[in-house]
Write an enzyme that holds these catalytic residues in place. Structure first.
Site, PDB file in Angstrom:
ATOM      1  N   HIS A 247       0.851  -1.191   0.000  1.00  0.00           N
ATOM      2  CA  HIS A 247       0.000   0.000   0.000  1.00  0.00           C
ATOM      3  C   HIS A 247       0.886   1.239   0.000  1.00  0.00           C
ATOM      4  O   HIS A 247       1.731   1.417   0.885  1.00  0.00           O
ATOM      5  CB  HIS A 247      -0.932  -0.005   1.206  1.00  0.00           C
ATOM      6  CG  HIS A 247      -2.005  -1.059   1.086  1.00  0.00           C
ATOM      7  ND1 HIS A 247      -2.442  -1.797   2.141  1.00  0.00           N
ATOM      8  CD2 HIS A 247      -2.697  -1.477  -0.011  1.00  0.00           C
ATOM      9  CE1 HIS A 247      -3.395  -2.638   1.715  1.00  0.00           C
ATOM     10  NE2 HIS A 247      -3.559  -2.462   0.413  1.00  0.00           N
ATOM     11  N   GLU A 250       1.674   3.795   3.066  1.00  0.00           N
ATOM     12  CA  GLU A 250       2.150   3.284   4.355  1.00  0.00           C
ATOM     13  C   GLU A 250       3.675   3.377   4.407  1.00  0.00           C
ATOM     14  O   GLU A 250       4.389   2.379   4.388  1.00  0.00           O
ATOM     15  CB  GLU A 250       1.613   1.859   4.549  1.00  0.00           C
ATOM     16  CG  GLU A 250       0.086   1.858   4.585  1.00  0.00           C
ATOM     17  CD  GLU A 250      -0.567   0.493   4.383  1.00  0.00           C
ATOM     18  OE1 GLU A 250       0.152  -0.527   4.368  1.00  0.00           O
ATOM     19  OE2 GLU A 250      -1.801   0.454   4.235  1.00  0.00           O
ATOM     20  N   ARG A 302      -3.339   4.767  -2.058  1.00  0.00           N
ATOM     21  CA  ARG A 302      -3.170   3.422  -1.490  1.00  0.00           C
ATOM     22  C   ARG A 302      -2.849   2.352  -2.537  1.00  0.00           C
ATOM     23  O   ARG A 302      -2.036   1.458  -2.322  1.00  0.00           O
ATOM     24  CB  ARG A 302      -4.486   3.052  -0.789  1.00  0.00           C
ATOM     25  CG  ARG A 302      -4.648   1.586  -0.397  1.00  0.00           C
ATOM     26  CD  ARG A 302      -6.037   1.411   0.224  1.00  0.00           C
ATOM     27  NE  ARG A 302      -6.423   0.026   0.400  1.00  0.00           N
ATOM     28  CZ  ARG A 302      -6.271  -0.659   1.536  1.00  0.00           C
ATOM     29  NH1 ARG A 302      -5.697  -0.087   2.580  1.00  0.00           N
ATOM     30  NH2 ARG A 302      -6.674  -1.898   1.636  1.00  0.00           N
ATOM     31  N   HIS A 373       2.712  -3.564   6.774  1.00  0.00           N
ATOM     32  CA  HIS A 373       1.721  -2.536   6.467  1.00  0.00           C
ATOM     33  C   HIS A 373       1.675  -1.553   7.629  1.00  0.00           C
ATOM     34  O   HIS A 373       2.342  -1.728   8.634  1.00  0.00           O
ATOM     35  CB  HIS A 373       0.331  -3.177   6.308  1.00  0.00           C
ATOM     36  CG  HIS A 373       0.159  -3.981   5.057  1.00  0.00           C
ATOM     37  ND1 HIS A 373      -0.603  -3.550   4.007  1.00  0.00           N
ATOM     38  CD2 HIS A 373       0.652  -5.187   4.696  1.00  0.00           C
ATOM     39  CE1 HIS A 373      -0.575  -4.460   3.049  1.00  0.00           C
ATOM     40  NE2 HIS A 373       0.190  -5.467   3.434  1.00  0.00           N
ATOM     41  N   GLU A 447       0.838  -4.956  10.946  1.00  0.00           N
ATOM     42  CA  GLU A 447       0.387  -3.562  10.880  1.00  0.00           C
ATOM     43  C   GLU A 447       1.242  -2.786  11.876  1.00  0.00           C
ATOM     44  O   GLU A 447       1.089  -2.934  13.093  1.00  0.00           O
ATOM     45  CB  GLU A 447      -1.099  -3.436  11.240  1.00  0.00           C
ATOM     46  CG  GLU A 447      -2.047  -4.147  10.289  1.00  0.00           C
ATOM     47  CD  GLU A 447      -2.252  -3.391   8.972  1.00  0.00           C
ATOM     48  OE1 GLU A 447      -1.744  -2.252   8.829  1.00  0.00           O
ATOM     49  OE2 GLU A 447      -2.922  -3.951   8.086  1.00  0.00           O
TER      50      GLU A 447
HETATM   51 ZN   LIG Z   1      -1.729  -1.778   4.059  1.00  0.00          ZN
END
Ligand SMILES: [Zn+2]
Ligand SMILES: *[C@@H]1O[C@H](CO)[C@@H](O)[C@H](O)[C@H]1NC(C)=O
Ligand SMILES: *[C@@H]1O[C@H](CO)[C@@H](O)[C@H](O)[C@H]1NC(C)=O
Ligand SMILES: *[C@@H]1O[C@H](CO)[C@@H](O)[C@H](O)[C@H]1NC(C)=O
Ligand SMILES: *[C@@H]1O[C@H](CO)[C@@H](O)[C@H](O)[C@H]1NC(C)=O
Ligand SMILES: *[C@@H]1O[C@H](CO)[C@@H](O)[C@H](O)[C@H]1NC(C)=O
Length: 484
Positions: A247, A250, A302, A373, A447
């Site tokens: 993405h 990020e 994104r 991410h 994440e």
């Molecule tokens: Zn992501």
């Protein structure tokens, strides 16, 4: 397949410090073997589409229209790029709100505001969602929230101000260091793609006995997808694949992955036996077109940058909805304008296709896959496509919790561990599900920080702390992999 890009220039000073007997010079071409003839566990017939089911999850808060996704539309050249112009998207006046979704009907109202293009949703879990209120929409959305008695906290009151402050120029000392080091990469700034790629090539040139770089494919706009490998050449090594930047916005993800690369390459001789006994593969920027676009045009982009169909002004596929395991199921959209557009079919995008081809054809014995991410501080294991877990989920849970513990001990950040669909919400077509379905045991989506104070616009002072604690987690993973 990608072209061989190993550099042949040697820097004698650096290489001489790495002539330990453990490290074998591998013949060019032999160190990245493919396993072409080996039958893969990948089950093509598993690629059936589940019907898109209505659900109340965060990722569903998008305008769904029926897909007309057909292959013949793929190659049509698209308009709109010029129409977009080159001016940077301005987020002056846009705000970030944290909204509780526990009250009945809140998600429905958010969905309605999203369709009117007044808001976008960032990260969320089952009880909260961070909502970006678009510039000029603050008054109207405030009115709707107050009418509906929805409570919220304003987390960022002017997003553009945050964006302007996020990535300041390096000070003179750092620039001086940059000039002496032979590459421009630092972990005090978010760098452009060129700096990252030159850094990878620099390491391959400097440590040719252990580091090599291979371009495994090209992005839609023709940028290299560069994988860096670190290996002592021992044929019985297990392998770990780590990627970042699926993405585009990020930014902490490529910064963290390149931090790992730097740490392992620069200190290989002193590393633990666990670390040295692993073949490391890194693809720090899976989505280079999107990444550059976030630097040049829209900080909050994104997806990748492949245009959708003719006649539609929408660009980009969510690469993390485009992988070919249970593609097209829950938590992915068939609408090309959606932030979570799944693409016209599984692996319709050059970036996801190149990554999957590489993993499928590599002879490396991948035992772990980490995809970085942001944000939210979660360690997520499969499945993402629905609320289900693989048979060895208890192993994944144990490893995940040990990684989380190491992270917290090192830097203090608290990570939640669980299956992605269970802890967050279903999202089909993720890279983690597909890699797990290839038989790679320890597969996690990480994440990174934070939990919503800055969200995607994490100031650069966070890079080193986030990357350092993540590295502590990686050491735990390596110890489990070497025990397999
Ligand atoms: Zn992501
Ligand atoms: C492959 O997919 C078919 C059809 O979905 C299924 O019946 C079969 O069990 C799958 N095989 C494996 C090894 O997953
Ligand atoms: C969900 O998000 C809220 C707000 O960021 C946080 O307080 C809460 O702990 C999260 N819940 C889970 C299960 O992670
Ligand atoms: C806000 O509401 C007013 C009145 O309903 C409307 O005229 C205006 O277009 C709305 N603004 C946006 C950005 O939708
Ligand atoms: C909001 O709260 C007020 C006062 O507490 C109440 O009169 C009103 O009916 C509520 N509106 C909605 C839409 O729940
Ligand atoms: C690959 O690693 C697994 C453990 O993850 C091991 O059981 C297997 O024997 C290895 N395969 C090869 C070809 O080395």
């Amino acid at each position: 397949m990608g072209s061989w890009t190993r550099m042949v220039v040697l820097l004698p000073f650096f290489t001489s410090t790495f002539c330990t007997p453990l490290i074998n010079e591998l013949e060019p071409g032999k160190d990245w073997p493919t396993r072409g003839s080996v039958k893969q566990p990948y089950n093509q017939t598993d690629d059936v589409q589940d019907p898109i089911e209505a659900s109340t999850t965060t990722s569903e808060l998008v305008n769904e229209t029926p897909s007309s996704g057909k292959d013949e539309l793929e190659d049509i050249t698209i308009i709109a790029r010029a129409a977009e112009g080159n001016a940077k998207v301005d987020y002056s006046g846009a705000q970030l709100w944290k909204v509780s979704t526990e009250k009945n009907g809140v998600r429905v109202i958010l969905g309605r505001l999203k369709r009117r293009n007044l808001i976008a949703t960032w990260a969320g879990n089952q009880t909260y969602v961070d909502v970006l209120i678009k510039p000029n929409a603050v008054a109207n959305v405030t009115r709707v929230f107050s009418r509906e008695n929805i409570s919220y906290d304003i987390i960022i009151d002017d997003l553009q101000k945050r964006i302007n402050e996020e990535n300041p120029p390096l000070d003179e000392n750092e620039i001086e260091l940059q000039n002496r080091r032979g590459h421009r990469m630092t972990w005090k700034q978010y760098h452009r793609l060129q700096d990252i790629h030159e850094f990878l090539d620099y390491l391959a040139t400097t440590y040719p006995k252990i580091v090599s770089v291979n371009t495994i494919g090209k992005s839609y706009e023709g940028r290299d997808l560069k994988v860096l490998r670190i290996s002592n050449g021992n044929p019985s090594n297990k392998a770990i694949f780590i990627d970042g930047g699926i993405h585009a916005r990020e930014w902490i993800s490529p910064a963290t992955v390149t931090f790992f690369i730097n740490q392992i390459a620069e200190n290989f001789a002193e590393e633990s036996e666990d670390f040295k006994g692993i073949d490391w593969y890194f693809l720090p920027v899976v989505n280079p077109d999107g990444y550059e676009y976030t630097h040049l045009v829209d900080r909050l982009w994104r997806k990748n940058r492949k245009p959708a169909y003719a006649g539609r002004a929408c660009f980009g596929t969510d690469l993390n909805r485009n992988f070919g395991y249970r593609w097209g199921g829950k938590g992915a959209s068939s609408n090309p304008c959606s932030e979570i557009y799944r693409g016209s079919r599984a692996f319709s995008e050059p970036e996801s296709r190149a990554l999957s081809e590489f993993i499928k054809t590599s002879a490396a014995n991948f035992s772990a896959y980490l995809t970085y991410h942001s944000y939210g501080q979660y360690l997520l294991y499969p499945w993402g496509y629905d609320n289900a877990v693989p048979p060895d989920h208890k192993d994944l849970d144990v490893v995940g919790k040990n990684i989380a513990e190491a992270i917290q001990k090192t830097g203090g950040s608290k990570y939640s561990v669980g299956s992605s669909s269970g802890l967050l919400y279903p999202a089909s077509g993720g890279s983690d599900d597909w890699v797990k379905a290839q038989g790679v045991k320890y597969t996690f989506t990480v994440e990174l920080s934070d939990t919503g104070r800055y969200g995607f616009i994490l100031p650069t002072t966070n890079i080193e702390p986030v990357a350092r604690e993540s590295l502590a987690g990686l050491r735990i993973l390596a110890s489990y992999v070497s025990k397999l």
